[in-house]
Design a protein around this motif. Structure first.
Motif, PDB file in Angstrom:
ATOM      1  N   LYS A 115      43.640  -1.710 -38.141  1.00  0.00           N
ATOM      2  CA  LYS A 115      42.463  -1.325 -38.905  1.00  0.00           C
ATOM      3  C   LYS A 115      41.509  -0.553 -38.017  1.00  0.00           C
ATOM      4  O   LYS A 115      41.404  -0.829 -36.834  1.00  0.00           O
ATOM      5  N   SER A 165      45.203   0.725 -47.091  1.00  0.00           N
ATOM      6  CA  SER A 165      44.001   0.492 -47.891  1.00  0.00           C
ATOM      7  C   SER A 165      42.793   1.151 -47.240  1.00  0.00           C
ATOM      8  O   SER A 165      42.808   1.459 -46.041  1.00  0.00           O
ATOM      9  N   SER A 183      38.459   0.502 -47.371  1.00  0.00           N
ATOM     10  CA  SER A 183      37.384  -0.367 -47.840  1.00  0.00           C
ATOM     11  C   SER A 183      36.035   0.216 -47.448  1.00  0.00           C
ATOM     12  O   SER A 183      35.854   0.609 -46.303  1.00  0.00           O
ATOM     13  N   GLN A 209      31.837  -0.442 -47.139  1.00  0.00           N
ATOM     14  CA  GLN A 209      30.862  -1.520 -46.988  1.00  0.00           C
ATOM     15  C   GLN A 209      29.481  -0.993 -47.380  1.00  0.00           C
ATOM     16  O   GLN A 209      29.062   0.061 -46.906  1.00  0.00           O
ATOM     17  N   THR A 249      31.944  -5.321 -50.159  1.00  0.00           N
ATOM     18  CA  THR A 249      33.064  -4.504 -49.718  1.00  0.00           C
ATOM     19  C   THR A 249      33.892  -4.154 -50.943  1.00  0.00           C
ATOM     20  O   THR A 249      34.216  -5.027 -51.743  1.00  0.00           O
ATOM     21  N   LYS A 270      37.490  -2.686 -51.747  1.00  0.00           N
ATOM     22  CA  LYS A 270      38.770  -2.390 -51.101  1.00  0.00           C
ATOM     23  C   LYS A 270      39.724  -1.761 -52.105  1.00  0.00           C
ATOM     24  O   LYS A 270      40.055  -2.358 -53.127  1.00  0.00           O
ATOM     25  N   ALA A 280      43.343  -0.920 -52.358  1.00  0.00           N
ATOM     26  CA  ALA A 280      44.674  -1.129 -51.773  1.00  0.00           C
ATOM     27  C   ALA A 280      45.634  -0.165 -52.466  1.00  0.00           C
ATOM     28  O   ALA A 280      45.818  -0.235 -53.692  1.00  0.00           O
ATOM     29  N   GLU A 301      42.954   0.713 -43.257  1.00  0.00           N
ATOM     30  CA  GLU A 301      44.040  -0.134 -42.759  1.00  0.00           C
ATOM     31  C   GLU A 301      45.329   0.690 -42.752  1.00  0.00           C
ATOM     32  O   GLU A 301      45.674   1.321 -43.748  1.00  0.00           O
TER      33      GLU A 301
END
Length: 161
Positions: free
Chosen positions: A4, A63, A65, A67, A120, A122, A124, A159
């Motif tokens: 990550k 993925s 994400s 914030q 967050t 995310k 995926a 990620e």
């Protein structure tokens, strides 16, 4: 083993579509801050390339994400996310966009991302994706704000497989 990497908001070269957004650095933390106003705005982040240590090629993205903090008041509705593959045809030089299928999960103060607090989002990817030389990825997050909703976006974590 998954790897990550977190990118601060200024590394992501954000583009906003509406609202007043200001890059701010306070308490040793950089954020992109949206002034409170009832509007819908989309932030578009350019996802940087990541070369494996030792130069063994680019890893697949699993993925992305984002914030953020709903700093002053709840949003009017849940944020939405799109991950786009942008390609340039090597012969015709035509630029095209295709959304990559993903499953969105929001975690934080609530599971919709609308309450006041830290969150967050995310995305995926349904299948890991490895960028080709003629491609780039963008991550778009759309906020629907109430009149008193101020938002602070800190960055995104990517990620890799």
């Amino acid at each position: 083993m998954a790897q990550k990497k977190f990118y601060t908001v200024n590394e992501l070269q954000p583009l906003n579509t509406a609202g007043t957004w200001t890059m701010t650095h306070a308490s040793n933390l950089t954020s992109l801050n949206k002034t409170a106003n009832a509007d819908t705005s989309t932030l578009v982040f350019k996802i940087p390339r990541n070369i494996r240590p030792g130069g063994t090629g680019e890893p697949s993205i699993v993925s992305i994400s984002a914030q953020w903090d709903n700093a002053t008041a709840a949003l009017s509705s849940a944020p939405t996310v799109t991950v786009n593959k942008v390609s340039i045809n090597s012969t015709t030089k035509a630029v095209t966009r295709a959304a990559l299928a993903n499953t969105l999960t929001i975690a934080g103060t609530d599971t919709t991302g609308t309450a006041t607090g830290d969150f967050t989002a995310k995305a995926a990817l349904n299948q890991p994706y490895t960028l080709l030389d003629n491609e780039a990825l963008t991550f778009e997050i759309t906020f629907v704000a109430a009149a008193t909703s101020a938002v602070k976006v800190y960055g995104a974590e990517v990620e890799f497989a």
